[in-house]
Design a protein around this motif. Structure first.
Motif, PDB file in Angstrom:
ATOM      1  N   LEU A 175       0.836  -1.205   0.000  1.00 50.24           N
ATOM      2  CA  LEU A 175       0.000   0.000   0.000  1.00 50.24           C
ATOM      3  C   LEU A 175       0.869   1.253   0.000  1.00 50.24           C
ATOM      4  O   LEU A 175       2.090   1.174   0.053  1.00 50.24           O
TER       5      LEU A 175
ATOM      6  N   ASN B 219       4.271   1.004  -2.089  1.00 47.41           N
ATOM      7  CA  ASN B 219       3.759   0.715  -3.444  1.00 47.41           C
ATOM      8  C   ASN B 219       4.557  -0.401  -4.112  1.00 47.41           C
ATOM      9  O   ASN B 219       4.761  -0.383  -5.324  1.00 47.41           O
TER      10      ASN B 219
ATOM     11  N   MET C 198      -8.107   5.318   3.594  1.00 46.55           N
ATOM     12  CA  MET C 198      -8.427   6.313   2.579  1.00 46.55           C
ATOM     13  C   MET C 198      -9.157   7.529   3.170  1.00 46.55           C
ATOM     14  O   MET C 198      -9.558   8.421   2.430  1.00 46.55           O
TER      15      MET C 198
ATOM     16  N   ASP D 228     -10.997  12.047  -1.411  1.00 46.97           N
ATOM     17  CA  ASP D 228     -11.667  11.739  -2.672  1.00 46.97           C
ATOM     18  C   ASP D 228     -12.311  10.361  -2.674  1.00 46.97           C
ATOM     19  O   ASP D 228     -13.000  10.001  -3.616  1.00 46.97           O
ATOM     20  N   THR D 229     -12.034   9.562  -1.642  1.00 45.49           N
ATOM     21  CA  THR D 229     -12.557   8.190  -1.635  1.00 45.49           C
ATOM     22  C   THR D 229     -13.983   8.180  -1.111  1.00 45.49           C
ATOM     23  O   THR D 229     -14.233   8.633   0.008  1.00 45.49           O
TER      24      THR D 229
ATOM     25  N   ARG E  68      -2.619   6.913  -7.437  1.00 46.23           N
ATOM     26  CA  ARG E  68      -3.265   8.032  -6.737  1.00 46.23           C
ATOM     27  C   ARG E  68      -2.671   9.309  -7.306  1.00 46.23           C
ATOM     28  O   ARG E  68      -1.462   9.396  -7.529  1.00 46.23           O
TER      29      ARG E  68
ATOM     30  N   ARG F  12      -4.631  13.129  -0.937  1.00 45.81           N
ATOM     31  CA  ARG F  12      -5.973  12.812  -0.444  1.00 45.81           C
ATOM     32  C   ARG F  12      -6.770  12.087  -1.527  1.00 45.81           C
ATOM     33  O   ARG F  12      -7.979  11.972  -1.485  1.00 45.81           O
ATOM     34  N   GLY F  13      -6.034  11.642  -2.559  1.00 42.57           N
ATOM     35  CA  GLY F  13      -6.692  11.045  -3.705  1.00 42.57           C
ATOM     36  C   GLY F  13      -7.167   9.632  -3.458  1.00 42.57           C
ATOM     37  O   GLY F  13      -6.692   8.953  -2.560  1.00 42.57           O
ATOM     38  N   GLU F  14      -8.096   9.192  -4.300  1.00 42.07           N
ATOM     39  CA  GLU F  14      -8.539   7.802  -4.207  1.00 42.07           C
ATOM     40  C   GLU F  14      -7.617   6.927  -5.036  1.00 42.07           C
ATOM     41  O   GLU F  14      -6.864   7.413  -5.879  1.00 42.07           O
ATOM     42  N   ARG F  15      -7.666   5.642  -4.771  1.00 46.29           N
ATOM     43  CA  ARG F  15      -6.888   4.674  -5.542  1.00 46.29           C
ATOM     44  C   ARG F  15      -7.750   4.226  -6.707  1.00 46.29           C
ATOM     45  O   ARG F  15      -8.855   3.742  -6.502  1.00 46.29           O
TER      46      ARG F  15
ATOM     47  N   THR G 279     -10.930  12.028 -10.243  1.00 47.55           N
ATOM     48  CA  THR G 279      -9.518  11.637 -10.222  1.00 47.55           C
ATOM     49  C   THR G 279      -8.909  11.695 -11.618  1.00 47.55           C
ATOM     50  O   THR G 279      -7.808  12.236 -11.802  1.00 47.55           O
TER      51      THR G 279
ATOM     52  N   ASP H 187       1.236   8.168  -6.390  1.00 42.39           N
ATOM     53  CA  ASP H 187       1.544   6.750  -6.193  1.00 42.39           C
ATOM     54  C   ASP H 187       1.237   5.976  -7.468  1.00 42.39           C
ATOM     55  O   ASP H 187       0.239   6.266  -8.131  1.00 42.39           O
ATOM     56  N   VAL H 188       2.080   5.006  -7.755  1.00 37.20           N
ATOM     57  CA  VAL H 188       1.798   4.035  -8.813  1.00 37.20           C
ATOM     58  C   VAL H 188       2.224   2.682  -8.258  1.00 37.20           C
ATOM     59  O   VAL H 188       3.360   2.524  -7.803  1.00 37.20           O
TER      60      VAL H 188
ATOM     61  N   MET I 212     -12.203  -0.947  -7.366  1.00 35.95           N
ATOM     62  CA  MET I 212     -11.174  -1.573  -6.528  1.00 35.95           C
ATOM     63  C   MET I 212     -10.678  -0.577  -5.490  1.00 35.95           C
ATOM     64  O   MET I 212     -10.761   0.624  -5.713  1.00 35.95           O
ATOM     65  N   VAL I 213     -10.122  -1.095  -4.400  1.00 34.46           N
ATOM     66  CA  VAL I 213      -9.436  -0.200  -3.463  1.00 34.46           C
ATOM     67  C   VAL I 213      -7.956  -0.584  -3.392  1.00 34.46           C
ATOM     68  O   VAL I 213      -7.107   0.094  -3.944  1.00 34.46           O
ATOM     69  N   ASP I 214      -7.664  -1.729  -2.746  1.00 31.06           N
ATOM     70  CA  ASP I 214      -6.234  -2.041  -2.595  1.00 31.06           C
ATOM     71  C   ASP I 214      -5.652  -2.716  -3.834  1.00 31.06           C
ATOM     72  O   ASP I 214      -4.493  -2.511  -4.164  1.00 31.06           O
TER      73      ASP I 214
END
Lengths: 474, 285
Positions: free
Chosen positions: A180, A218, A272, A280-281, B37, B41-44, B69, B84-85, B215-217
């Motif tokens: 993560l 990541n 999140m 944003d989640t 992301r 504060r962004g979503e995945r 996003t 993030d990637v 999806m999240v993770d």
């Protein structure tokens, strides 16, 4: 002070945020001991010669000694004693089930025939850890010369952090790979802010960084790097990749809109920050939320739902209050906050409208029969007794399997029928030489402290393994 | 640091990025995806990998700006970074010599289809490609797809390019003209994949589809990406993203994709407002 006098001191109540207030914020519920409170609580310890409390601690913290330091007002000495055996006291002081471990064995509780009268070891541990953090008193021990050995730790949850800390202190070069974008594993994505503030996890990770541990986020081992690449670049590998795919009940309606696994619900909220308007989640803010299950994760989900503005939150559990695996403290907090408990009810169907959104569930009334394999009385359906419960969000909190990624990526790694990695109980070594594992990837779904206990064992064995393979000091 | 090296507009709201991601570039295989992301504060969000250059350590992402996003991503420029990637995630496509492989791409779905078609071609398959879009300027990677295809057909809903109609019309015509197809791969909007899959099932053509659930993770932990395949619950992030298209419960997938429609609309409107009053850097694409 005589033992009789010590036994007469009642447990010191830790102040808490009022329920009516706290369900509108995500701040921590128990507020911590003041110095006076901690010193009074410490006076309750009898300093038994046989130290039954230490026996009950999976990492063997020298409990009476740190309590003596608290009583003497020497916080620095107290925290130093804890940290010799427990790397994450601020975490353990909050989330360990002490009532089933150290405190269950406590002579004070035993003499009152009531475990809730035991010395509040966890709260004292938290006091010292918080004192250290708030006073920026964390001391980096003098590290031995570098051994030149490299260790890869996969996963930065409680098991991985323990291994990393223990091995860094022995002079090994440790790299932690985290899938993560943030460290902590279940401490970050699973346990809510109101139970474990994330600044604590961040502080623990910062401390490990000061010990020289390198964190790579990541990075999914088995995907971003193959397990073989990691094995070639490192002298030993610890797998602490934690929980995996959530269990579902396999009843009709589980794919309706508004049905979450607890893993997803809590990850959205915690990792999140979906509770924060700035995040944003998205997360569904149900008005009437049904949580299925009776463990700590169910309690966390229910209390999170309240903080997301639910008017009604129900925990639906198929056995009775007595069999519920959640910690008593979590159950009490949930009850105080207005969570409704529906015992002896087994969900048999999740109901939805024509638009595909969940509208409620059908539950089957149960009664308890003979004990089953788990030793708890088996719940049996009472024929003909079902009822419907309205809900616009349903959270399924009935556990999970170990994460499937590493076992899938490392042929020859022996796993059990649930997908958990098979290890030597004493060393945590897997079927692949030089590869160790611990925590939920071995245990399925267990506790922070058990994961740390396995991490500690693995670190010891890894150190021995590395030492046997060439010059290693320390 | 996942620095954006180049950025190219492929169509209205469709942007191609080349981004630093050395580990992903070195390990990715056709069919895999990343999660990104844009900000702290962004979503995945999951994005498919359109291409990669292991030597340069870069991957190519092709993104349609639809939600908050992806629209924020569209505001980034070369030199900026993605926060993030992570990847490559998911199982790679099963590549083998099938004989004749039909590659069907709808809209932005052509991006992940391209590396699969190329790998299928390298496995010495005869590649028939059918690309579909609503209108001409929503067609992407036509030249790239042509370079790895033995035959290529284009359909647009409005007839602005290729044959007027939808991909299923073109597939039916091909089969009616006597072409034998051993395997189909379809990637595109879920509704397009559903109808293509219904047709290939009728025609008896084995078909793989790449699914794009929420999806999240993305690492087999949260269970948000569950899909129903052959009556069983599967997790697209670790069991997929590709599945036997004929076994996929498309209606459940399509419905679940709408879970956050209201929240997404509100976020998009908020972003519009921020841009209009100048509180958000850059301009929406």
């Amino acid at each position: 002070m005589t033992n009789a006098e010590r036994l007469r001191i009642p447990p010191v109540a830790m102040p808490e945020q009022e329920p009516a207030e706290r369900i509108h914020n995500v701040r921590e519920v128990p507020l911590g001991f003041t110095r006076e409170m901690a010193m009074t609580e410490a006076q309750r310890c009898l300093h038994c010669a046989n130290q039954p409390c230490v026996e009950g601690c999976p990492v063997g913290v020298r409990i009476p000694e740190f309590i003596k330091a608290v009583e003497a007002g020497d916080e620095a000495a107290g925290i130093a004693i804890i940290k010799e055996t427990n790397l994450l006291p601020a975490v353990c002081g909050r989330v360990c089930p002490q009532e089933e471990q150290c405190q269950e064995n406590c002579t004070v509780g035993r003499s009152h025939r009531d475990v809730s009268q035991a010395v509040q070891i966890g709260k004292l541990e938290r006091y010292l850890a918080d004192w250290e953090r708030e006073h920026h008193a964390a001391v980096v021990p003098k590290l031995p010369p570098a051994t030149g050995k490299r260790v890869a730790v996969i996963g930065s949850g409680p098991a991985g952090l323990t291994v990393a800390g223990d091995l860094a202190k022995l002079g090994h070069a440790v790299t932690v790979f985290e899938a993560l974008h943030k460290p902590g594993g279940v401490l970050a994505y699973g346990i809510p802010e109101f139970r474990l503030p994330k600044e604590i996890v961040d502080a623990e990770v910062a401390y490990l960084t000061r010990l020289g541990v390198n964190f790579q986020y990541n990075t999914v081992i088995g995907k971003s790097l193959t397990v073989d690449e990691v094995r070639h670049s490192y002298d030993a590998v610890f797998i602490g990749s934690g929980a995996g795919l959530p269990n579902f009940l396999h009843i009709p309606g589980e794919n309706l809109l508004g049905v979450y696994s607890a893993n997803e619900y809590l990850t959205r909220a915690n990792l999140m920050h979906a509770y924060d308007e700035d995040s944003d989640t998205p997360i569904l803010r149900g008005k009437s939320v049904a949580v299925l299950g009776g463990g700590n994760v169910a309690m966390d989900s229910a209390r999170t739902a309240l903080r997301l503005g639910a008017h009604r939150v129900m925990v639906i559990y198929r056995r009775s209050e007595q069999e519920m695996p959640a910690r008593k403290e979590e159950y009490q907090h949930a009850t105080q906050e207005g969570v409704e408990f529906r015992f002896l009810e087994n969900p048999v169907e999740i109901l939805g409208g024509t638009d595909g959104w969940v509208t409620g569930l059908t539950v089957q009334k149960m009664q308890l029969g003979e004990p089953d394999a788990s030793g708890r009385r088996r719940p049996l359906p009472i024929a003909g007794q079902t009822s419907n419960v309205p809900a616009d969000v349903v959270v399924v909190a009935i556990g999970n399997n170990p994460n499937p990624l590493i076992p899938a990526a490392l042929p020859g790694l022996q796993v059990n029928q649930h997908g958990g990695i098979v290890t030597n109980e004493d060393t945590m070594e897997t079927s692949v030489p030089g590869v160790y594992a611990g925590g939920d990837i071995v245990l399925g779904a267990a506790t922070v402290i058990l994961a740390m206990g396995q991490g500690r064992k693995a670190a010891r064995a890894i150190h021995a393994y590395l030492s046997s393979r060439g010059r290693v000091s320390g | 640091m996942n620095i954006i090296r180049t950025k190219e507009q492929l169509g209205p709201n469709v942007t191609k990025y080349v981004v630093d991601a050395p580990l992903v570039a070195a390990h990715r295989k056709p069919g895999q995806f990343v999660i990104i992301r844009v900000s702290d504060r962004g979503e995945r969000i999951p994005l498919t990998i359109a291409d990669a250059d292991a030597e340069m350590g870069t991957i190519t992402l092709i993104v349609q700006a639809v939600g908050k996003t992806t629209r924020e991503m569209a505001m980034l420029n070369p030199g900026d970074s993605l926060h993030d990637v992570v990847g490559p995630l998911g199982k790679p496509t099963h590549i083998q010599r099938f004989g004749t492989v039909l590659c069907v791409g709808g809209g932005i779905g052509t991006a992940p289809l391209y590396p699969i078609a190329r790998a299928m071609k390298e496995a010495r398959n005869h590649i028939i490609t059918v690309l579909g879009a609503r209108t001409q300027n929503l067609l992407i990677l036509e030249d790239e797809m042509r370079s790895v295809s033995d035959e290529l057909y284009v359909t647009t809903d409005d007839g602005s390019r290729g044959t007027k109609g939808v991909v299923t019309d073109a597939i039916r015509t091909l089969v009616q003209s006597g072409r034998h197809i051993d395997q189909a791969v379809v990637i595109g909007p879920p509704l397009m994949m559903k109808f293509t899959s219904m047709l290939t099932k009728e025609l008896g053509i084995p078909t793989m589809a790449s699914l794009n659930p929420i999806m999240v993770d993305g690492t087999g932990m949260c269970g948000g990406c569950r899909v129903v395949v052959g009556g069983d619950v599967k997790f697209a992030c670790v069991d997929g993203p590709e599945f036997d298209a004929h076994e996929v419960d498309w209606d459940t997938l399509i419905r679940r994709l709408g879970t956050y429609r209201n929240a997404e609309q509100a976020a998009a409107e908020q972003l519009d407002h921020m841009c209009r009053i100048g509180l958000h850097g850059g301009t929406p694409a």
